[in-house]
Write a protein that holds these residues in place. Structure first.
Motif, PDB file in Angstrom:
ATOM      1  N   SER A   1       5.352 -25.835 -36.564  1.00  0.00           N
ATOM      2  CA  SER A   1       6.700 -25.959 -37.035  1.00  0.00           C
ATOM      3  C   SER A   1       6.600 -26.664 -38.412  1.00  0.00           C
ATOM      4  CB  SER A   1       7.603 -26.847 -36.303  1.00  0.00           C
ATOM      5  OG  SER A   1       7.054 -28.184 -36.456  1.00  0.00           O
TER       6      SER A   1
ATOM      7  N   HIS B   1      16.947 -33.423 -32.061  1.00  0.00           N
ATOM      8  CA  HIS B   1      15.660 -33.557 -32.548  1.00  0.00           C
ATOM      9  C   HIS B   1      15.278 -35.094 -32.626  1.00  0.00           C
ATOM     10  CE1 HIS B   1      11.967 -31.655 -33.557  1.00  0.00           C
ATOM     11  NE2 HIS B   1      11.993 -31.919 -34.946  1.00  0.00           N
TER      12      HIS B   1
ATOM     13  N   GLY C   1       5.514 -25.976 -27.703  1.00  0.00           N
ATOM     14  CA  GLY C   1       6.547 -24.971 -27.830  1.00  0.00           C
ATOM     15  C   GLY C   1       6.206 -23.995 -27.241  1.00  0.00           C
TER      16      GLY C   1
ATOM     17  N   PHE D   1      13.984 -22.791 -33.553  1.00  0.00           N
ATOM     18  CA  PHE D   1      13.499 -22.528 -32.053  1.00  0.00           C
ATOM     19  C   PHE D   1      14.253 -23.078 -31.113  1.00  0.00           C
ATOM     20  CE2 PHE D   1      10.679 -23.667 -28.539  1.00  0.00           C
ATOM     21  CZ  PHE D   1      10.128 -22.515 -28.226  1.00  0.00           C
TER      22      PHE D   1
ATOM     23  N   THR E   1      10.828 -17.373 -34.905  1.00  0.00           N
ATOM     24  CA  THR E   1      10.500 -18.629 -35.389  1.00  0.00           C
ATOM     25  C   THR E   1       8.840 -18.692 -35.490  1.00  0.00           C
ATOM     26  OG1 THR E   1      12.663 -19.541 -34.476  1.00  0.00           O
ATOM     27  CG2 THR E   1      11.017 -21.060 -35.559  1.00  0.00           C
TER      28      THR E   1
ATOM     29  N   ALA F   1      14.350 -28.621 -40.074  1.00  0.00           N
ATOM     30  CA  ALA F   1      13.300 -28.086 -39.356  1.00  0.00           C
ATOM     31  C   ALA F   1      13.348 -26.755 -38.682  1.00  0.00           C
ATOM     32  CB  ALA F   1      12.885 -29.242 -38.360  1.00  0.00           C
ATOM     33  N   THR F   2      12.136 -26.116 -38.806  1.00  0.00           N
ATOM     34  CA  THR F   2      12.139 -24.906 -37.949  1.00  0.00           C
ATOM     35  C   THR F   2      12.257 -24.934 -36.729  1.00  0.00           C
ATOM     36  OG1 THR F   2       9.794 -24.764 -37.978  1.00  0.00           O
ATOM     37  CG2 THR F   2      10.701 -23.700 -40.016  1.00  0.00           C
ATOM     38  N   ALA F   3      11.980 -26.185 -36.086  1.00  0.00           N
ATOM     39  CA  ALA F   3      11.888 -26.456 -34.884  1.00  0.00           C
ATOM     40  C   ALA F   3      13.461 -26.209 -34.418  1.00  0.00           C
ATOM     41  CB  ALA F   3      11.504 -27.821 -34.378  1.00  0.00           C
TER      42      ALA F   3
ATOM     43  N   ASP G   1       8.150 -28.325 -30.172  1.00  0.00           N
ATOM     44  CA  ASP G   1       6.973 -28.508 -31.291  1.00  0.00           C
ATOM     45  C   ASP G   1       5.586 -28.453 -30.603  1.00  0.00           C
ATOM     46  OD1 ASP G   1       5.126 -28.760 -33.298  1.00  0.00           O
ATOM     47  OD2 ASP G   1       6.686 -29.889 -34.472  1.00  0.00           O
TER      48      ASP G   1
END
Lengths: 953, 117
Positions: free
Chosen positions: A882, A817, A743, A903, A868, A898-900, A740
């Motif tokens: 993110s 995460h 990133g 990624f 992403t 999470a969009t992370a 994040d």
């Protein structure tokens, strides 16, 4: 039209000619003409405002911290030059269409030409000196490409190199000067610099800045003693000579002097350097031009001479002289471009441009004759043509200037130059066109088609019209640009007209014309005298200097760069140690501020193991397998230490990397020698040991000094700790930073990793396509092999382990995460799970079951990560921002999306692909026919040929 | 503890430098690996040492954390140094197989090539 668009159009247009050449030469030329024409129209839309004296400005901050911004402005001076660049550019494009032959790659030509045009327009529109410098260098580069356009001609290549060397060197000097100037003024914006005349001229650095900038301007504008590159640049096709080397590029230096005139001019230094250089250049150029037999060389030296004239006018530092300079820039561009194009026509039709082989062409080329004659007469300064007007005004200025404490010195020299100028102009007419028709031309000359003479004809019409109606036609343009040159102050009184009454200038003009005719009559004996005189040959001197420098550089390189990597490494380490010691000796080191932590028994034991392993590696490094085992121990202890010192993520990463690294080295060691021979004498080893110990002490001491002190400046880590959950939605700060906060870094890292893997793949392909392959195929193992290469026990265990290992990878990935783990570690674990299959069941077996190529896996990983990141744009956020939320689906606990994580999936795939591609490539070296077992587990009851085997048995 | 870490870094560096100064590819590769360990631990240690303070947020109690930033940087450095090692190993292997020689230095007596282009 926005100035951005005007500056960008040539660059955009440069794309098309090279592509459209497949659709024919007309399409290619038209696309070039279209881009130029559009830019020209755009420029003309600004004409009314500019002629009223307004200034058009646009700009965006680009790198404001560096003072670099993309600022453009258009004032009278910029408008004048942009008009010349785009207007003559358009004519040249038409002319070149008919000039170039079928064998010449025309698409390339127009692309280079437009690149050059864009760079020139950029120079004259820039409002920022750093931006200007970029365009300035671009003109040098594109000019290099254009001069060397006929790659098969050695003169073309040499001329291009010489031009690039001289103008590039000048450009470097100018960068220095410009930076000094910007520093004094406190801004790199030209409009700001122009406001700071007092500050700049009173600064101690004024003279260095002036000299450096002038070197840049003089080299570009071919001023003595840098004039020699211009005649050699004549190896370029004639449209290039007409465009770059008479009308535009060589005037960039003049432009710069005119642009900075308000702040640099007016001092004695400026006057003596600039006016003197211009005067000398003007005289030398005119004299040499008379004795050149090559039509283009004659024109080249005459260009040098006229550039000197304009430089001299700018150097005088008076407002009136600046007006004349601007006026002569217009006039010279018109008649000189026309002359070059006429010379090109003669060359094109008669297949020679040697004046000695020409003569009497007026009978066979009447149109060309008229064009060239009118232009030459203008160059000679004959009324009522435009060249006469500006030459008269120049002579008036000269006659009123004191130089070297003498009111006459400058007048005399200028008159001499004018005499020679008239002489070579007359010679051009007399020796090429007049006289009897000859019957020994290399080809049958005749006038070319309309397309080829249209451009010079138009220019010649301008030459006449400007001469007759100067005040109406170019008066406003001269006024607008001259007032821009003198910094917007009130213009002095002047009038653009043919008859100024009987004055000094008129007498000087008459002397020039009469003297010119006399010189022409005496040309033959004078030429014999000239050829008998010794004179310095610039190209020989230049080549000698370049040869000397090259030899010097090669000597130094051969000495330092002798191919011994060991030596480079030793020098690098010693040098680093030396400068560190210097820093330590001269700097100050504060007292320790942190308490040392008590070490328990376990750390002591670990330290002991690590120390022993490191020492043993050094002692036993010749036995390579032993060294490999020892390095494994080091890696293991390092991982444990990471864990102990509160870095669980690092521990996990290190230990999994350790596994793949050792496998990789083992694979390599399969082929490499197993022992290292003793080669170096004892003293060399002791010396290396000494270097190593000093280096180690230095690094160890440095980190110790850091560890017992607190941060000197507040660290940014606090931000990450605070925002990890609030902003990134994860509790594992290390992972949140990776996917994040930083990133973009991670994105770069996976790309690098992918590139490394592809490099390994490519190297493998390259090596295996040579005779190495035959060697490998017939290679006998050099150490005894185990009897069973795929032990059944291991096969069974690894296959059972595979799903478990992948499960662990998935678990590590998902918890990443919030708890130690994440894409990197999960990727490594998944890779290890697959590698186990390769090791246990064999390369052939595993490859056959490999469905997705590893390249694709790397690529998809990078693409997923990129997608992403781009997804954030649709949310109106910057790249890689993110987003996360919490969902609750009935039987499950609440969990986070999470969009992370997406990624991180990209990271995972890239790591898996890269590690596997690297190891697979290495394994391919070991492949031999017959070794791949289709059935790694020899007890496979399901296999088809099991029955057959049994029967045979 | 600080002394232990610092001396270990120093030792790894010294061993790494010594091996990098050898004449054959394999010891040099081992040397760069040792240097990678040293550099990674060095970078990690710039966040200062802490035990029992992993950088995992504790929602239920106020605790101290070790510095997460150097850890994140070192994590990628570890993976990248694997990539680098793999490339170097590959180059060494290709060179050895092509030339049957794993000496890293050019022969002093042979003239340097590619100067007179």
């Amino acid at each position: 039209m926005s100035l951005f668009l005007i500056a960008a159009l040539p660059f955009l247009g440069a794309l098309f000619p090279a592509l459209l050449i497949r659709a024919g030469r007309n399409a290619s030329a038209s696309s070039a003409g279209l881009a130029t024409g559009l830019a020209f129209i755009g420029l003309m839309l600004h004409a009314p405002a500019i002629l009223r004296g307004e200034v058009v400005k646009v700009g965006i901050d680009w790198l404001p911290t560096l003072g670099l911004s993309a600022n453009f402005f258009l004032d009278g001076l910029g408008f004048l030059f942009a008009t010349l660049i785009l207007g003559i550019g358009l004519l040249i494009i038409v002319y070149a269409r008919f000039y170039l032959s079928r064998q010449d790659p025309m698409g390339q030509f127009y692309t280079y030409l437009l690149l050059f045009q864009g760079a020139m327009v950029g120079i004259v529109l820039s409002d920022n000196i750093l931006l200007l410098l970029i365009f300035w260098e671009l003109t040098s580069l594109s000019s290099f490409l254009l001069i060397g356009y006929w790659k098969h001609l050695p003169e073309g290549r040499q001329g291009a190199r010489m031009a690039l060397t001289v103008t590039g060197m000048g450009g470097l000097a100018m960068i220095g000067g410009m930076l000094i100037l910007g520093n004094i003024a406190g801004s790199y914006d030209i409009s700001v610099i122009l406001q700071n005349k007092e500050a700049i001229q009173s600064s101690d650095l004024y003279l260095p800045a002036l000299i450096l900038i002038l070197i840049g301007a003089f080299t570009k504008s071919a001023q003595f003693p840098f004039h020699f590159w211009l005649p050699h640049a004549m190896a370029a096709p004639t449209p290039v000579s007409a465009y770059l080397h008479s009308a535009t590029m060589v005037k960039a230096g003049l432009f710069l002097m005119a642009r900075l005139w308000p702040v640099l001019a007016g001092t004695p230094e400026w006057f003596y350097i600039v006016a003197t250089t211009g005067l000398i250049t003007m005289v030398i150029g005119a004299v040499i031009a008379l004795f050149k037999d090559d039509l283009k060389a004659l024109l080249a030296f005459s260009t040098v001479s006229h550039l000197g004239l304009i430089t001299m006018l700018l150097g005088m530092g008076t407002k009136l002289a600046a007006v004349v300079a601007v006026f002569h820039i217009i006039n010279h561009a018109t008649f000189k471009a026309a002359l070059f194009m006429s010379a090109g026509i003669v060359d094109h039709e008669a297949h020679t441009r040697d004046i000695k082989r020409l003569g009497g062409l007026r009978h066979v080329m009447p149109v060309t004759f008229v064009i060239a004659t009118v232009a030459s007469l203008s160059m000679a300064g004959i009324p009522p043509l435009n060249g006469f007007l500006s030459k008269e005004m120049m002579l008036t200025e000269v006659s009123e200037t004191n130089w070297l404490q003498s009111p006459y010195a400058m007048s005399i020299l200028a008159t001499i130059a004018a005499v020679f100028s008239a002489a070579y102009s007359f010679r051009l007419i007399a020796h090429v066109f007049l006289g009897p028709k000859r019957d020994d031309y290399p080809a049958k000359p005749h006038d070319p088609g309309f397309g080829m003479w249209a451009s010079p004809a138009l220019l010649v019409v301008l030459v006449v019209l400007i001469g007759l109606f100067s005040a109406k036609l170019v008066g406003p343009l001269v006024a607008a640009s001259a007032s821009a040159v003198i910094g917007g102050e009130k213009l002095p009184y002047y009038s653009l007209k043919l008859w100024h009454g009987v004055n000094a200038a008129l007498y000087m003009s008459i002397i020039a014309v009469v003297g010119g005719l006399v010189l022409l009559a005496l040309h033959r004996p004078l030429e014999r005298l000239w050829n008998a005189l010794p004179r310095p040959e610039a190209k020989v001197m230049f080549d000698a200097i370049v040869r000397g420098l090259t030899a010097l550089v090669q000597g130094v390189t051969a000495r330092l760069h002798n191919g011994s990597l060991t030596r480079y490494a030793a020098i690098m380490v010693s040098f680093t140690v030396a400068i560190s010691l210097y820093a330590y000796a001269t700097g100050t080191l504060g007292a320790p501020t942190r308490q040392m932590q008590q070490a328990g028994v376990m750390p002591m034991v670990a330290w002991f193991c690590l120390a022993m392993a490191a020492i043993c590696i050094v002692i036993f490094h010749r036995r390579r397998f032993v060294a490999l085992i020892l390095i494994g121990i080091v890696g293991l202890i390092v991982s444990m230490s990471f864990n102990y010192l509160s870095a669980p993520d690092l521990a996990l990463t290190q230990i999994s990397v350790e596994v793949v690294t050792i496998i990789l080295m083992l694979l390599a060691l399969n082929f490499l020698p197993k022992e290292t021979p003793v080669e170096t004498p004892l003293f060399a080893r002791l010396r290396d040991g000494g270097i190593a110990i000093v280096g180690g002490l230095g690094v160890g001491g440095l980190i110790y000094a850091m560890l017992v002190r607190d941060f000197a400046f507040p660290s940014i880590s606090g931000f990450h700790i605070e925002n990890s959950y609030k902003g990134g939605g994860g509790t594992n700060m290390v992972n949140v930073i990776l996917v994040d906060f930083r990133g973009f870094d991670t994105f770069g890292e996976i790309i690098v990793l992918g590139i490394a893997a592809l490099v390994i793949f490519a190297l493998t392909e390259a090596v295996l396509s040579t005779r190495v392959r035959a060697y490998l195929l017939n290679r006998k193992p050099d150490i005894e092999q185990a009897g069973d290469s795929h032990p059944g026990m291991m096969v069974v265990v690894t296959r059972m382990m595979m799903p478990v290992a992948l499960m662990v990878a998935a678990y590590i990935f998902f918890r990443g995460h919030n708890l130690p783990g994440g894409g990197f570690i999960a990727g490594l674990i998944a890779a290890i799970a697959v590698i186990m299959q390769y090791m246990a069941s064999g390369f052939g077996w595993a490859t056959e079951r490999q469905r997705f190529p590893y390249h694709g896996i790397i690529g998809s990983g990078v693409l997923i990560a990129a997608a992403t990141g781009i997804g954030a744009w649709f949310n109106g956020q910057p790249f890689l921002t993110s987003a996360f939320g919490y969902v609750h689906i009935a039987p499950l606990e609440e969990f986070e999306i999470a969009t992370a994580a997406l990624f991180d999936l990209g990271v995972f795939l890239a790591v898996v692909g890269a590690v596997m591609l690297a190891l697979e490539s290495l394994s391919r070296f070991a492949w031999q026919p017959g070794t791949a077992s289709e059935h790694a587990m020899d007890i496979n009851p399901a296999r088809d040929d099991a029955e057959q085997d049994m029967k045979e048995a | 503890m600080e002394l232990l870490v610092a001396s270990a870094v120093g030792l790894l560096t010294a061993a790494g430098i010594y091996l990098v100064l050898r004449r054959r590819t394999f010891p040099v590769i081992l040397g760069t690996s040792l240097l990678s360990y040293a550099v990674n631990v060095f970078l990690f240690a710039t966040g200062r040492l802490a035990t029992d303070a992993p950088p995992i947020l504790n929602k239920y109690a106020e605790v101290t954390y070790s510095d997460p930033l150097p850890q994140a940087l070192v994590l990628t450095a570890i993976v990248i140094s694997f990539g680098m090692t793999a490339v170097v190993v590959m180059v060494a292997l290709g060179a050895y197989l092509s030339a049957r020689d794993d000496n890293i230095n050019m022969d002093d007596t042979a003239p340097a090539q590619g100067e007179d282009a």
